[in-house]
Design a protein around this motif. Sequence first.
Motif, PDB file in Angstrom:
ATOM      1  N   ILE A  16       0.842  -1.195   0.000  1.00  0.00           N
ATOM      2  CA  ILE A  16       0.000   0.000   0.000  1.00  0.00           C
ATOM      3  C   ILE A  16       0.878   1.247   0.000  1.00  0.00           C
ATOM      4  N   ARG A  17       0.514   2.208  -0.839  1.00  0.00           N
ATOM      5  CA  ARG A  17       1.245   3.476  -0.912  1.00  0.00           C
ATOM      6  C   ARG A  17       0.262   4.638  -0.922  1.00  0.00           C
ATOM      7  N   ARG A  18       0.802   5.833  -0.786  1.00  0.00           N
ATOM      8  CA  ARG A  18       0.044   7.066  -0.947  1.00  0.00           C
ATOM      9  C   ARG A  18       0.714   7.919  -2.018  1.00  0.00           C
ATOM     10  N   MET A  19      -0.109   8.540  -2.856  1.00  0.00           N
ATOM     11  CA  MET A  19       0.379   9.478  -3.855  1.00  0.00           C
ATOM     12  C   MET A  19       0.044  10.883  -3.359  1.00  0.00           C
ATOM     13  N   SER A  20       0.859  11.854  -3.715  1.00  0.00           N
ATOM     14  CA  SER A  20       0.675  13.191  -3.147  1.00  0.00           C
ATOM     15  C   SER A  20      -0.586  13.878  -3.654  1.00  0.00           C
ATOM     16  N   GLY A  21      -1.056  13.544  -4.862  1.00  0.00           N
ATOM     17  CA  GLY A  21      -2.207  14.235  -5.420  1.00  0.00           C
ATOM     18  C   GLY A  21      -3.530  13.544  -5.189  1.00  0.00           C
ATOM     19  N   TYR A  22      -3.517  12.452  -4.421  1.00  0.00           N
ATOM     20  CA  TYR A  22      -4.740  11.699  -4.145  1.00  0.00           C
ATOM     21  C   TYR A  22      -4.663  11.172  -2.725  1.00  0.00           C
ATOM     22  N   GLY A  23      -5.718  11.389  -1.939  1.00  0.00           N
ATOM     23  CA  GLY A  23      -5.677  11.071  -0.521  1.00  0.00           C
ATOM     24  C   GLY A  23      -5.964   9.634  -0.164  1.00  0.00           C
ATOM     25  N   GLY A  24      -6.359   8.823  -1.145  1.00  0.00           N
ATOM     26  CA  GLY A  24      -6.659   7.431  -0.851  1.00  0.00           C
ATOM     27  C   GLY A  24      -5.439   6.536  -0.998  1.00  0.00           C
ATOM     28  N   ASP A  25      -5.537   5.323  -0.455  1.00  0.00           N
ATOM     29  CA  ASP A  25      -4.469   4.342  -0.615  1.00  0.00           C
ATOM     30  C   ASP A  25      -4.474   3.789  -2.036  1.00  0.00           C
ATOM     31  N   VAL A  26      -3.295   3.410  -2.509  1.00  0.00           N
ATOM     32  CA  VAL A  26      -3.178   2.729  -3.794  1.00  0.00           C
ATOM     33  C   VAL A  26      -2.306   1.492  -3.615  1.00  0.00           C
ATOM     34  N   ILE A  27      -2.519   0.518  -4.477  1.00  0.00           N
ATOM     35  CA  ILE A  27      -1.663  -0.659  -4.514  1.00  0.00           C
ATOM     36  C   ILE A  27      -0.456  -0.337  -5.391  1.00  0.00           C
ATOM     37  N   ALA A  28       0.740  -0.481  -4.838  1.00  0.00           N
ATOM     38  CA  ALA A  28       1.951  -0.145  -5.582  1.00  0.00           C
ATOM     39  C   ALA A  28       2.160  -1.126  -6.729  1.00  0.00           C
ATOM     40  N   VAL A  29       2.254  -0.592  -7.938  1.00  0.00           N
ATOM     41  CA  VAL A  29       2.630  -1.393  -9.102  1.00  0.00           C
ATOM     42  C   VAL A  29       4.142  -1.367  -9.267  1.00  0.00           C
ATOM     43  N   GLY A  30       4.734  -0.179  -9.105  1.00  0.00           N
ATOM     44  CA  GLY A  30       6.180  -0.052  -9.217  1.00  0.00           C
ATOM     45  C   GLY A  30       6.589   1.398  -9.342  1.00  0.00           C
ATOM     46  N   GLY A  31       7.909   1.627  -9.290  1.00  0.00           N
ATOM     47  CA  GLY A  31       8.445   2.966  -9.451  1.00  0.00           C
ATOM     48  C   GLY A  31       8.600   3.745  -8.166  1.00  0.00           C
ATOM     49  N   PHE A  32       8.230   3.151  -7.022  1.00  0.00           N
ATOM     50  CA  PHE A  32       8.346   3.816  -5.733  1.00  0.00           C
ATOM     51  C   PHE A  32       9.721   3.550  -5.125  1.00  0.00           C
ATOM     52  N   PRO A  33      10.182   4.445  -4.232  1.00  0.00           N
ATOM     53  CA  PRO A  33      11.422   4.152  -3.500  1.00  0.00           C
ATOM     54  C   PRO A  33      11.245   2.860  -2.702  1.00  0.00           C
ATOM     55  N   THR A  34      12.039   1.879  -2.994  1.00  0.00           N
ATOM     56  CA  THR A  34      11.867   0.570  -2.370  1.00  0.00           C
ATOM     57  C   THR A  34      13.160  -0.207  -2.453  1.00  0.00           C
ATOM     58  N   SER A  35      13.262  -1.207  -1.640  1.00  0.00           N
ATOM     59  CA  SER A  35      14.449  -2.058  -1.668  1.00  0.00           C
ATOM     60  C   SER A  35      14.354  -3.144  -2.731  1.00  0.00           C
TER      61      SER A  35
END
Length: 296
Positions: A16-35
Amino acid sequence: MGEEEASKGEDTVEEIRRMSGYGGDVIAVGGFPTSDSESDSDLAAAEIMIIWAIQGPTSFAPNTLVSQSSLELRLDACGHSLSILQSPCSLNTPGVTGSVMWDSGVVLGKFLEHSVDSKLLSLEAKKIVELGSGCGLVGCVAALLGGNVVLTDLPDRLRLLKKNVDTNLQRGGNTRGSAVVQELVWGDDPDPDLIEPFPDYVLGSDVIYSEEAVHHLIQTLVQLCGDQTTIFLSGELRNDAVLEYFLESALKHFAIGRVEQTQWHPDYRSRRVVLYVLEKKSKRCLADVSSLNQSC
Protein backbone atom coordinates in the motif's frame (compact mmCIF):
# COMPACT_ATOMS: atom_id res chain seq x y z
CA MET A 1 -4.65 -17.04 -17.83
CA GLY A 2 -4.21 -20.53 -16.37
CA GLU A 3 -5.01 -21.86 -12.89
CA GLU A 4 -1.34 -21.82 -11.85
CA GLU A 5 -0.99 -18.11 -12.70
CA ALA A 6 -4.26 -17.30 -10.94
CA SER A 7 -3.03 -19.11 -7.83
CA LYS A 8 0.15 -17.04 -7.87
CA GLY A 9 -1.97 -13.88 -8.09
CA GLU A 10 -3.96 -14.93 -5.04
CA ASP A 11 -0.78 -15.44 -2.99
CA THR A 12 0.78 -12.09 -3.92
CA VAL A 13 1.55 -9.61 -1.13
CA GLU A 14 0.50 -6.17 -2.32
CA GLU A 15 2.10 -3.01 -0.97
CA ILE A 16 0.00 0.00 0.00
CA ARG A 17 1.25 3.48 -0.91
CA ARG A 18 0.04 7.07 -0.95
CA MET A 19 0.38 9.48 -3.85
CA SER A 20 0.67 13.19 -3.15
CA GLY A 21 -2.21 14.23 -5.42
CA TYR A 22 -4.74 11.70 -4.15
CA GLY A 23 -5.68 11.07 -0.52
CA GLY A 24 -6.66 7.43 -0.85
CA ASP A 25 -4.47 4.34 -0.62
CA VAL A 26 -3.18 2.73 -3.79
CA ILE A 27 -1.66 -0.66 -4.51
CA ALA A 28 1.95 -0.14 -5.58
CA VAL A 29 2.63 -1.39 -9.10
CA GLY A 30 6.18 -0.05 -9.22
CA GLY A 31 8.45 2.97 -9.45
CA PHE A 32 8.35 3.82 -5.73
CA PRO A 33 11.42 4.15 -3.50
CA THR A 34 11.87 0.57 -2.37
CA SER A 35 14.45 -2.06 -1.67
CA ASP A 36 12.99 -4.33 -4.34
CA SER A 37 15.19 -4.83 -7.37
CA GLU A 38 12.62 -6.22 -9.79
CA SER A 39 12.88 -4.98 -13.36
CA ASP A 40 10.17 -2.88 -14.97
CA SER A 41 9.24 -5.82 -17.18
CA ASP A 42 8.86 -8.12 -14.15
CA LEU A 43 6.75 -5.56 -12.30
CA ALA A 44 4.50 -5.05 -15.33
CA ALA A 45 4.09 -8.80 -15.84
CA ALA A 46 3.26 -9.29 -12.16
CA GLU A 47 0.60 -6.57 -12.31
CA ILE A 48 -1.07 -8.17 -15.31
CA MET A 49 -1.09 -11.55 -13.56
CA ILE A 50 -2.66 -10.01 -10.45
CA ILE A 51 -5.30 -8.02 -12.34
CA TRP A 52 -6.43 -10.94 -14.47
CA ALA A 53 -6.49 -13.22 -11.41
CA ILE A 54 -8.41 -10.77 -9.21
CA GLN A 55 -10.90 -9.37 -11.71
CA GLY A 56 -11.19 -12.10 -14.33
CA PRO A 57 -12.23 -9.49 -16.90
CA THR A 58 -12.92 -11.87 -19.77
CA SER A 59 -15.63 -13.56 -17.69
CA PHE A 60 -17.71 -10.37 -17.63
CA ALA A 61 -19.58 -8.54 -20.36
CA PRO A 62 -18.05 -5.27 -21.56
CA ASN A 63 -19.79 -1.89 -21.63
CA THR A 64 -22.42 -2.56 -18.99
CA LEU A 65 -22.47 1.12 -17.98
CA VAL A 66 -22.99 2.52 -21.48
CA SER A 67 -24.91 1.87 -24.69
CA GLN A 68 -22.66 2.43 -27.68
CA SER A 69 -25.51 2.00 -30.17
CA SER A 70 -27.34 5.00 -28.71
CA LEU A 71 -26.94 8.55 -29.98
CA GLU A 72 -26.91 9.88 -26.42
CA LEU A 73 -25.72 8.86 -22.97
CA ARG A 74 -27.48 10.44 -19.99
CA LEU A 75 -25.70 10.49 -16.65
CA ASP A 76 -26.31 12.32 -13.39
CA ALA A 77 -23.12 13.81 -11.97
CA CYS A 78 -22.31 16.65 -9.57
CA GLY A 79 -25.96 17.64 -9.28
CA HIS A 80 -26.34 17.93 -13.06
CA SER A 81 -28.03 15.74 -15.64
CA LEU A 82 -25.43 15.36 -18.37
CA SER A 83 -26.36 14.62 -21.96
CA ILE A 84 -23.37 13.15 -23.83
CA LEU A 85 -23.88 12.84 -27.58
CA GLN A 86 -22.32 9.85 -29.35
CA SER A 87 -21.61 8.94 -32.97
CA PRO A 88 -21.95 5.14 -33.16
CA CYS A 89 -21.47 5.04 -36.93
CA SER A 90 -17.91 6.37 -36.50
CA LEU A 91 -16.91 3.14 -34.75
CA ASN A 92 -16.70 1.58 -38.20
CA THR A 93 -13.71 3.81 -38.95
CA PRO A 94 -10.43 2.01 -38.08
CA GLY A 95 -8.70 3.52 -35.06
CA VAL A 96 -11.66 5.66 -33.99
CA THR A 97 -12.88 4.77 -30.49
CA GLY A 98 -13.62 8.20 -29.02
CA SER A 99 -16.91 8.71 -30.84
CA VAL A 100 -18.78 6.71 -28.18
CA MET A 101 -18.51 6.28 -24.44
CA TRP A 102 -16.76 3.34 -22.80
CA ASP A 103 -17.18 2.01 -19.27
CA SER A 104 -13.74 3.32 -18.32
CA GLY A 105 -14.86 6.90 -18.99
CA VAL A 106 -17.94 6.57 -16.82
CA VAL A 107 -15.88 4.90 -14.09
CA LEU A 108 -13.27 7.68 -14.10
CA GLY A 109 -15.83 10.49 -14.13
CA LYS A 110 -17.80 9.04 -11.24
CA PHE A 111 -14.57 8.18 -9.40
CA LEU A 112 -13.57 11.84 -9.50
CA GLU A 113 -16.97 12.88 -8.17
CA HIS A 114 -16.90 10.24 -5.43
CA SER A 115 -13.33 11.11 -4.41
CA VAL A 116 -14.18 14.81 -4.13
CA ASP A 117 -17.30 14.00 -2.10
CA SER A 118 -15.16 11.74 0.12
CA LYS A 119 -12.58 14.54 0.54
CA LEU A 120 -9.83 12.36 -0.92
CA LEU A 121 -9.39 14.74 -3.84
CA SER A 122 -9.84 18.44 -4.56
CA LEU A 123 -10.12 19.77 -8.10
CA GLU A 124 -11.21 23.27 -7.14
CA ALA A 125 -9.28 25.82 -9.24
CA LYS A 126 -6.83 23.12 -10.37
CA LYS A 127 -5.36 23.12 -13.86
CA ILE A 128 -6.39 19.88 -15.56
CA VAL A 129 -5.57 18.45 -18.98
CA GLU A 130 -7.56 15.52 -20.34
CA LEU A 131 -6.01 13.35 -23.05
CA GLY A 132 -8.10 11.63 -25.70
CA SER A 133 -11.24 13.31 -24.41
CA GLY A 134 -13.51 11.67 -26.99
CA CYS A 135 -17.09 12.54 -26.07
CA GLY A 136 -15.92 14.70 -23.17
CA LEU A 137 -17.68 13.19 -20.16
CA VAL A 138 -14.63 13.04 -17.87
CA GLY A 139 -13.55 16.60 -18.63
CA CYS A 140 -17.08 17.91 -18.11
CA VAL A 141 -17.28 16.22 -14.70
CA ALA A 142 -13.88 17.65 -13.73
CA ALA A 143 -15.08 21.15 -14.66
CA LEU A 144 -18.28 20.70 -12.65
CA LEU A 145 -16.05 19.77 -9.70
CA GLY A 146 -14.28 23.12 -9.98
CA GLY A 147 -11.35 22.30 -12.25
CA ASN A 148 -10.07 24.50 -15.06
CA VAL A 149 -10.02 21.84 -17.74
CA VAL A 150 -8.46 21.63 -21.18
CA LEU A 151 -10.08 18.76 -23.08
CA THR A 152 -7.84 17.54 -25.90
CA ASP A 153 -8.10 15.17 -28.82
CA LEU A 154 -7.15 14.76 -32.47
CA PRO A 155 -8.35 17.43 -34.95
CA ASP A 156 -11.07 15.26 -36.49
CA ARG A 157 -12.55 14.45 -33.05
CA LEU A 158 -13.05 18.02 -31.86
CA ARG A 159 -16.46 18.77 -33.38
CA LEU A 160 -18.38 16.25 -31.26
CA LEU A 161 -16.25 17.11 -28.23
CA LYS A 162 -16.99 20.84 -28.51
CA LYS A 163 -20.68 20.16 -28.94
CA ASN A 164 -20.82 18.11 -25.74
CA VAL A 165 -18.85 20.69 -23.77
CA ASP A 166 -21.11 23.47 -25.02
CA THR A 167 -24.29 21.49 -24.33
CA ASN A 168 -23.37 20.46 -20.80
CA LEU A 169 -21.28 23.35 -19.50
CA GLN A 170 -21.37 26.56 -21.48
CA ARG A 171 -25.15 26.87 -21.64
CA GLY A 172 -25.73 25.90 -18.02
CA GLY A 173 -24.07 28.97 -16.58
CA ASN A 174 -23.46 27.44 -13.14
CA THR A 175 -20.27 25.45 -13.72
CA ARG A 176 -17.83 25.79 -10.81
CA GLY A 177 -14.79 25.50 -13.06
CA SER A 178 -14.13 26.06 -16.74
CA ALA A 179 -13.60 23.97 -19.87
CA VAL A 180 -11.98 24.62 -23.23
CA VAL A 181 -11.33 22.26 -26.13
CA GLN A 182 -7.93 22.10 -27.79
CA GLU A 183 -6.19 19.96 -30.39
CA LEU A 184 -3.37 17.74 -29.14
CA VAL A 185 -1.61 15.04 -31.12
CA TRP A 186 0.31 12.64 -28.89
CA GLY A 187 4.02 12.79 -29.57
CA ASP A 188 3.92 16.38 -30.83
CA ASP A 189 5.22 19.21 -28.67
CA PRO A 190 2.30 20.51 -26.59
CA ASP A 191 1.27 24.15 -26.87
CA PRO A 192 3.02 26.29 -24.23
CA ASP A 193 -0.27 27.08 -22.48
CA LEU A 194 -0.62 23.38 -21.59
CA ILE A 195 2.69 23.23 -19.72
CA GLU A 196 3.23 26.81 -18.52
CA PRO A 197 2.54 26.14 -15.75
CA PHE A 198 2.35 22.36 -15.66
CA PRO A 199 -1.12 20.98 -14.94
CA ASP A 200 -2.04 19.80 -11.48
CA TYR A 201 -3.82 16.78 -12.96
CA VAL A 202 -3.80 14.86 -16.23
CA LEU A 203 -6.77 12.60 -16.97
CA GLY A 204 -7.32 9.86 -19.51
CA SER A 205 -9.85 7.08 -20.08
CA ASP A 206 -9.44 4.27 -22.60
CA VAL A 207 -6.20 5.80 -23.86
CA ILE A 208 -4.25 2.51 -23.62
CA TYR A 209 -5.63 0.67 -26.62
CA SER A 210 -2.74 -0.26 -28.94
CA GLU A 211 0.99 -0.85 -28.71
CA GLU A 212 1.52 1.59 -31.59
CA ALA A 213 0.03 4.45 -29.55
CA VAL A 214 1.84 3.68 -26.28
CA HIS A 215 5.14 5.36 -27.16
CA HIS A 216 3.51 8.64 -28.16
CA LEU A 217 1.13 8.53 -25.19
CA ILE A 218 3.99 8.19 -22.71
CA GLN A 219 6.00 10.85 -24.51
CA THR A 220 3.07 13.24 -24.10
CA LEU A 221 2.55 12.29 -20.45
CA VAL A 222 6.22 13.03 -19.73
CA GLN A 223 5.97 16.39 -21.52
CA LEU A 224 2.82 17.41 -19.66
CA CYS A 225 3.87 16.42 -16.17
CA GLY A 226 5.85 18.44 -13.68
CA ASP A 227 6.92 17.28 -10.25
CA GLN A 228 3.53 18.28 -8.81
CA THR A 229 1.36 16.67 -11.49
CA THR A 230 -0.82 13.65 -10.75
CA ILE A 231 -2.22 11.44 -13.52
CA PHE A 232 -5.43 9.40 -13.36
CA LEU A 233 -5.81 6.80 -16.11
CA SER A 234 -8.69 4.35 -16.43
CA GLY A 235 -8.54 1.58 -18.98
CA GLU A 236 -10.55 -1.22 -20.50
CA LEU A 237 -9.16 -4.68 -19.70
CA ARG A 238 -9.41 -6.02 -23.22
CA ASN A 239 -5.79 -6.80 -24.13
CA ASP A 240 -3.28 -7.87 -21.48
CA ALA A 241 -0.30 -7.53 -23.84
CA VAL A 242 -1.02 -3.87 -24.61
CA LEU A 243 -1.52 -2.98 -20.94
CA GLU A 244 1.65 -4.81 -19.94
CA TYR A 245 3.61 -2.97 -22.62
CA PHE A 246 2.25 0.36 -21.38
CA LEU A 247 3.09 -0.39 -17.74
CA GLU A 248 6.61 -1.54 -18.56
CA SER A 249 7.23 1.60 -20.63
CA ALA A 250 5.60 3.98 -18.14
CA LEU A 251 7.56 2.59 -15.17
CA LYS A 252 10.72 4.07 -16.66
CA HIS A 253 9.34 7.52 -15.85
CA PHE A 254 6.53 7.19 -13.31
CA ALA A 255 5.58 5.67 -10.01
CA ILE A 256 2.32 3.80 -10.60
CA GLY A 257 -0.38 2.83 -8.12
CA ARG A 258 -3.63 0.97 -8.72
CA VAL A 259 -6.83 2.23 -7.10
CA GLU A 260 -8.89 -0.63 -5.71
CA GLN A 261 -12.54 -0.77 -6.68
CA THR A 262 -13.60 -0.27 -3.07
CA GLN A 263 -12.54 3.37 -3.54
CA TRP A 264 -14.53 3.86 -6.75
CA HIS A 265 -18.09 5.16 -6.81
CA PRO A 266 -20.12 2.25 -5.38
CA ASP A 267 -22.64 2.35 -8.24
CA TYR A 268 -20.06 2.55 -11.02
CA ARG A 269 -17.67 -0.36 -10.83
CA SER A 270 -16.64 -2.84 -13.49
CA ARG A 271 -14.46 -5.94 -13.53
CA ARG A 272 -13.51 -4.93 -17.08
CA VAL A 273 -11.89 -1.65 -15.98
CA VAL A 274 -8.70 -0.76 -14.11
CA LEU A 275 -7.75 2.62 -12.62
CA TYR A 276 -4.18 3.83 -12.11
CA VAL A 277 -2.54 6.86 -10.51
CA LEU A 278 0.85 7.97 -11.87
CA GLU A 279 3.35 10.52 -10.62
CA LYS A 280 6.84 11.31 -11.85
CA LYS A 281 9.57 9.36 -10.12
CA SER A 282 11.36 12.59 -9.24
CA LYS A 283 8.67 13.41 -6.70
CA ARG A 284 9.79 12.92 -3.11
CA CYS A 285 6.39 13.13 -1.42
CA LEU A 286 5.39 9.50 -1.96
CA ALA A 287 4.57 8.07 1.46
CA ASP A 288 5.04 4.46 2.42
CA VAL A 289 2.02 3.33 4.42
CA SER A 290 2.10 -0.44 4.89
CA SER A 291 2.02 -3.84 3.25
CA LEU A 292 -1.16 -5.78 2.83
CA ASN A 293 -1.90 -9.42 2.14
CA GLN A 294 -4.43 -9.18 -0.67
CA SER A 295 -6.91 -12.03 -0.82
CA CYS A 296 -8.81 -12.66 -4.00
